[in-house]
Design an enzyme around this catalytic site. Structure first.
Site, PDB file in Angstrom:
ATOM      1  N   LYS A  21       0.868  -1.259  -0.050  1.00 43.37           N
ATOM      2  CA  LYS A  21      -0.100   0.064  -0.044  1.00 43.37           C
ATOM      3  C   LYS A  21       0.850   1.384  -0.068  1.00 43.37           C
ATOM      4  O   LYS A  21       1.645   1.466   0.896  1.00 43.37           O
ATOM      5  CB  LYS A  21      -1.045  -0.059   1.519  1.00 43.37           C
ATOM      6  CG  LYS A  21      -1.690   1.199   1.374  1.00 43.37           C
ATOM      7  CD  LYS A  21      -2.740   1.223   2.387  1.00 43.37           C
ATOM      8  CE  LYS A  21      -3.808   2.411   2.514  1.00 43.37           C
ATOM      9  NZ  LYS A  21      -4.592   2.314   3.547  1.00 43.37           N
TER      10      LYS A  21
ATOM     11  N   LYS B 166       1.128  10.122   5.534  1.00 41.46           N
ATOM     12  CA  LYS B 166       1.354   8.777   5.923  1.00 41.46           C
ATOM     13  C   LYS B 166       2.657   8.245   5.432  1.00 41.46           C
ATOM     14  O   LYS B 166       2.569   6.760   5.402  1.00 41.46           O
ATOM     15  CB  LYS B 166       0.170   7.962   5.343  1.00 41.46           C
ATOM     16  CG  LYS B 166      -1.421   8.584   6.199  1.00 41.46           C
ATOM     17  CD  LYS B 166      -2.563   7.594   5.781  1.00 41.46           C
ATOM     18  CE  LYS B 166      -3.666   8.201   6.574  1.00 41.46           C
ATOM     19  NZ  LYS B 166      -5.061   7.285   6.595  1.00 41.46           N
TER      20      LYS B 166
ATOM     21  N   GLU C 235       7.244  -6.840   1.334  1.00 44.26           N
ATOM     22  CA  GLU C 235       6.119  -6.461   2.115  1.00 44.26           C
ATOM     23  C   GLU C 235       5.071  -7.830   1.947  1.00 44.26           C
ATOM     24  O   GLU C 235       4.437  -8.249   2.945  1.00 44.26           O
ATOM     25  CB  GLU C 235       5.357  -5.240   1.808  1.00 44.26           C
ATOM     26  CG  GLU C 235       5.904  -3.909   2.369  1.00 44.26           C
ATOM     27  CD  GLU C 235       5.677  -3.575   3.722  1.00 44.26           C
ATOM     28  OE1 GLU C 235       5.076  -4.507   4.436  1.00 44.26           O
ATOM     29  OE2 GLU C 235       5.775  -2.669   4.221  1.00 44.26           O
TER      30      GLU C 235
ATOM     31  N   LYS D 209      -2.414  -1.494  -3.761  1.00 38.83           N
ATOM     32  CA  LYS D 209      -3.122  -0.288  -3.686  1.00 38.83           C
ATOM     33  C   LYS D 209      -2.353   0.872  -3.717  1.00 38.83           C
ATOM     34  O   LYS D 209      -1.260   1.090  -3.207  1.00 38.83           O
ATOM     35  CB  LYS D 209      -4.065  -0.614  -2.591  1.00 38.83           C
ATOM     36  CG  LYS D 209      -4.725   0.620  -2.201  1.00 38.83           C
ATOM     37  CD  LYS D 209      -5.398   0.756  -0.742  1.00 38.83           C
ATOM     38  CE  LYS D 209      -6.080   2.066  -0.606  1.00 38.83           C
ATOM     39  NZ  LYS D 209      -6.469   2.052   1.038  1.00 38.83           N
TER      40      LYS D 209
ATOM     41  N   SER E 194     -10.369   5.609  -4.402  1.00 36.77           N
ATOM     42  CA  SER E 194     -11.212   6.630  -4.722  1.00 36.77           C
ATOM     43  C   SER E 194     -11.012   7.816  -5.877  1.00 36.77           C
ATOM     44  O   SER E 194     -11.543   8.317  -6.623  1.00 36.77           O
ATOM     45  CB  SER E 194     -11.401   7.268  -3.408  1.00 36.77           C
ATOM     46  OG  SER E 194     -10.362   7.700  -2.864  1.00 36.77           O
TER      47      SER E 194
ATOM     48  N   TYR F 100     -15.325   1.123  -6.889  1.00 35.72           N
ATOM     49  CA  TYR F 100     -16.573   1.796  -6.709  1.00 35.72           C
ATOM     50  C   TYR F 100     -17.556   1.623  -7.738  1.00 35.72           C
ATOM     51  O   TYR F 100     -18.513   1.867  -7.655  1.00 35.72           O
ATOM     52  CB  TYR F 100     -16.133   3.016  -6.149  1.00 35.72           C
ATOM     53  CG  TYR F 100     -15.537   3.252  -5.000  1.00 35.72           C
ATOM     54  CD1 TYR F 100     -15.907   3.067  -3.678  1.00 35.72           C
ATOM     55  CD2 TYR F 100     -13.928   3.462  -5.326  1.00 35.72           C
ATOM     56  CE1 TYR F 100     -15.058   3.244  -2.783  1.00 35.72           C
ATOM     57  CE2 TYR F 100     -13.092   3.529  -4.237  1.00 35.72           C
ATOM     58  CZ  TYR F 100     -13.684   3.365  -2.709  1.00 35.72           C
ATOM     59  OH  TYR F 100     -12.862   3.471  -1.628  1.00 35.72           O
TER      60      TYR F 100
HETATM   61  C1  PBG Z   1      -7.416   3.610   5.460  1.00 32.75           C
HETATM   62  C2  PBG Z   1      -7.770   3.418   4.008  1.00 32.75           C
HETATM   63  C3  PBG Z   1      -7.621   4.342   2.849  1.00 32.75           C
HETATM   64  C4  PBG Z   1      -8.148   3.808   1.860  1.00 32.75           C
HETATM   65  C5  PBG Z   1      -8.470   2.291   2.433  1.00 32.75           C
HETATM   66  N1  PBG Z   1      -8.326   2.270   3.851  1.00 32.75           N
HETATM   67  C6  PBG Z   1      -6.971   5.633   3.056  1.00 32.75           C
HETATM   68  C7  PBG Z   1      -5.858   6.077   3.502  1.00 32.75           C
HETATM   69  O1  PBG Z   1      -4.619   5.165   3.800  1.00 32.75           O
HETATM   70  O2  PBG Z   1      -5.345   7.253   3.923  1.00 32.75           O
HETATM   71  C8  PBG Z   1      -8.323   4.223   0.639  1.00 32.75           C
HETATM   72  C9  PBG Z   1      -9.108   4.011  -0.319  1.00 32.75           C
HETATM   73  C10 PBG Z   1      -9.487   4.802  -1.434  1.00 32.75           C
HETATM   74  O3  PBG Z   1      -8.885   5.838  -1.706  1.00 32.75           O
HETATM   75  O4  PBG Z   1     -10.458   4.444  -2.291  1.00 32.75           O
HETATM   76  N2  PBG Z   1      -6.421   3.071   6.126  1.00 32.75           N
END
Ligand code: PBG
Length: 337
Positions: free
Chosen positions: A206, A229, A245, A260, A286, A325
């Site tokens: 991620k 983050k 990972e 992701k 998203s 989505y």
């Molecule tokens: C939270 C999380 C996130 C997403 C899924 N779980 C956001 C982040 O890490 O800030 C993102 C999903 C998306 O953008 O559709 N840990």
């Protein structure tokens, strides 16, 4: 797949690549990757209240749903054959705190939705994120000390959060927090509590991505987020590190892994599937939704075409399924064919 060396192929005109492209039937016959409803995991957002839906400005067409409407949505998804629904709670700001304790409330929004869905629609798989960001006033996925996100103390809370969600009926635990050792901590806690059949889908690779912006709008964690983050999510420049990972998460007890975001990281999807061969998923996040929906909304792109193309690209790269989505509209489309 057996690979043909380029020099073993006949050359033009014995070979004409356009022969198989000439008709719809031959294109279908020779297509290497296909998308089916079984490949879809549908993320939805939850909000408190009853019969309530609230739109998300940066995700046109996606609403936060109250639990009763989420149950209806799960029913439609299940009827269409979508295997999994993923639940993301937009937690009331008054319930957020520095330590994110609401995550451990067995009656919190996500647990109420899990129970409602599993009772009314037992045939659909329910996935829950494990991470504290829906519940922390600072918007981080872990506990903080000053400016630091502390790893080991967070693991204990994450393991408890996972248990609370599993006890509500969640089928798949998806740690998205990127703390070191979280998969192992969760797996140990699940085994100790007798939940030996709970699946773990690790957000293994991620990345610290700008494409999560609209999701944070949806959860209301963006305004709250202090800093970024990058001390726990991966650097976008790294590919080898993703392999490490994934290897760690498998060793710690992950059944499935995820990459992701999706489209900017297709190379990682392909490498992970090639190297490890276990069920591999990808999250079309998203921001990817927002880009396609906005361009289509302006008439600049053909929505159906680009959505299908983006999803088939994940399959071609080696993904076994996609969190998207667009899942519901795609499933309707595939059904009507
Ligand atoms: C939270 C999380 C996130 C997403 C899924 N779980 C956001 C982040 O890490 O800030 C993102 C999903 C998306 O953008 O559709 N840990």
């Amino acid at each position: 797949m057996r690979k043909l060396k380029p020099h073993t192929a006949a050359s033009f005109p014995a070979t004409r690549m356009r022969r198989t492209r000439a008709a719809d039937w031959s294109r279908r016959l020779t297509r290497e990757s296909t998308l089916s409803i079984d490949d879809l995991l549908w993320p939805i957002f939850l909000t408190a209240g009853k019969n309530t839906r609230s739109p998300i400005a940066s995700m046109p067409g996606v609403d936060r749903l109250s639990v009763d409407l989420a149950v209806e949505a799960a029913r439609e998804a299940s009827d269409l054959g979508i295997p999994v629904i993923a639940l993301f709670p937009a937690t009331d700001p008054t319930l957020k705190s520095d330590d994110g304790q609401e995550a451990l409330n067995p009656d919190n929004l996500v647990c109420r939705a899990v129970r409602g869905i599993k009772k009314a629609v037992p045939g659909i798989g329910v996935l829950c994120d494990v991470a504290l960001d829906p519940y922390t006033s600072h918007g981080h996925d872990g506990l903080i000390e000053g400016e630091r996100i502390v790893n080991d103390a967070t693991l204990e809370v994450l393991a408890k959060q996972a248990l609370v969600q599993v006890e509500a009926g969640c089928d798949i635990i998806a740690p998205s927090d990127m703390m070191d050792g979280r998969v192992g901590a969760i797996r140990t806690a699940l085994e100790a509590a007798g939940h030996q059949d709970t699946l773990i889908m690790a957000y293994a690779a991620k990345y610290a991505s700008g494409f999560y912006g609209p999701f944070r709008d949806a959860l209301g964690s963006k305004a709250a987020l202090k800093g970024d983050k990058r001390t726990y999510q991966m650097d976008p420049g790294n590919g080898q590190e993703a392999m490490r990972e994934v290897a760690l998460d498998i060793a710690e007890g992950a059944d499935m892994v995820m990459v992701k975001p999706g489209m900017p990281y297709l190379d990682i999807v392909a490498r992970v599937k090639d190297a490890f061969g276990l069920p591999t998923f990808v999250y079309q996040v998203s921001g990817e939704y927002a880009m396609l929906a906005a361009a289509a909304g302006n008439g600049w792109l053909d929505r159906d075409k680009v959505v299908m193309e983006s999803l088939i690209a994940f399959k071609r790269a080696g993904a076994d399924g996609v969190l998207t989505y667009f899942a519901l509209e795609v499933a309707r489309k595939l059904r009507s064919r």
